[in-house]
Design an enzyme around this catalytic site. Structure first.
Site: not given
Length: 261
Positions: A67, A143, A136, A138
């Site tokens: 990314d 996400e 979370d 990801h």
């Protein structure tokens, strides 16, 4: 999915570096998938140490980044291309021209994402993809709620992710970009071997969902349950919520040495 519980990040790094070294021995032009964040740092340290000792060479290898932030200046120290150069590429003998990442400064974002997908395909695909996991759930910047069939695209970062990453921006949330380009979950799943590293108590809930929960877009890393060759390496703290921890330990302790990861 194989789950390995190791004493600490150094032990994890040794296991992963052994696997990468074995890959490079049989395929010197291997394609690696590299990640940023805290989780892979010990792996990069171990690879750099082995390179300095003459034990491995990445001269023929290629690397693709997961990314990149959108809009960070080319010379910004937290631009992921610069982070990978500092933490990994600049410490081994990989050709800088063979390290590629999504173009977060592209004028045409969709075209840049499509070109990145094609570059991975043209390279023959990723042999080993290193991954971390967010609190979370990801992976990369996919996400919660991300499509399980997603490919490289622009994503809006959640407040939680930006807060988690603020430590890299002097603790200033306002400096953390709101958008990124990221490989999609389907892109990641196309790699031949996925190696995910998680350490620390803060990752325990995400690890529990990823390994023992239902596959769901709300916990994107659960998609790894569908990969034919996924290895998850965690320390004791990150493993603290696993219901089958004793079985995972038994399985790894009984594993034939020749099998590797």
């Amino acid at each position: 999915m194989e789950l390995i519980i190791a004493p600490d990040s150094r032990a994890i790094a040794t296991i992963v570096a052994d696997a990468i070294a074995a890959l490079l021995d049989r395929k010197p032009d291997a394609v690696l998938g590299v990640a940023t964040g805290s989780s892979p740092l010990a792996i990069y340290d171990e690879l750099a140490t082995r390179y300095a000792a003459g034990a491995i060479s990445l001269a023929g290898a290629r690397a693709f980044m997961l990314d990149e932030y959108v809009g960070l200046a080319a010379d910004h120290p937290q631009r992921y291309r610069n982070v990978i150069e500092t933490e990994f590429a600049g410490r081994v003998d990989i050709d800088p021209a063979n390290v590629q990442g999504p173009d977060g400064l592209a004028a045409d974002i969709p075209a840049a994402c499509a070109a990145y997908e094609q570059a991975i395909v043209d390279a023959g695909g990723v042999d080993v993809q290193i991954l971390g996991i967010g609190t979370d759930g990801h992976i990369a910047f996919n996400e919660p709620g991300s499509s399980l069939a997603s490919r490289t695209r622009i994503k809006t970062l959640t407040v939680q992710t930006r807060q988690d990453n603020a430590r890299f921006f002097d603790g200033d949330l306002e400096q953390v970009p709101t958008h990124c380009l990221t490989q999609g979950l389907a892109t990641i799943m196309s790699a031949r071997h996925l190696v995910l590293v998680a350490t620390g108590l803060a990752k325990a809930e995400a690890v529990h969902h990823m390994v023992e929960g239902s596959v769901s877009a709300m916990w994107p890393a659960t998609i790894l349950q569908h990969h034919p060759h996924a290895t998850v390496l965690v320390d004791e703290a990150a493993a603290s919520r696993l219901q089958l921890a004793s079985y995972y330990r038994q399985t790894y302790e009984s594993k034939p040495a020749w099998q590797g990861i």
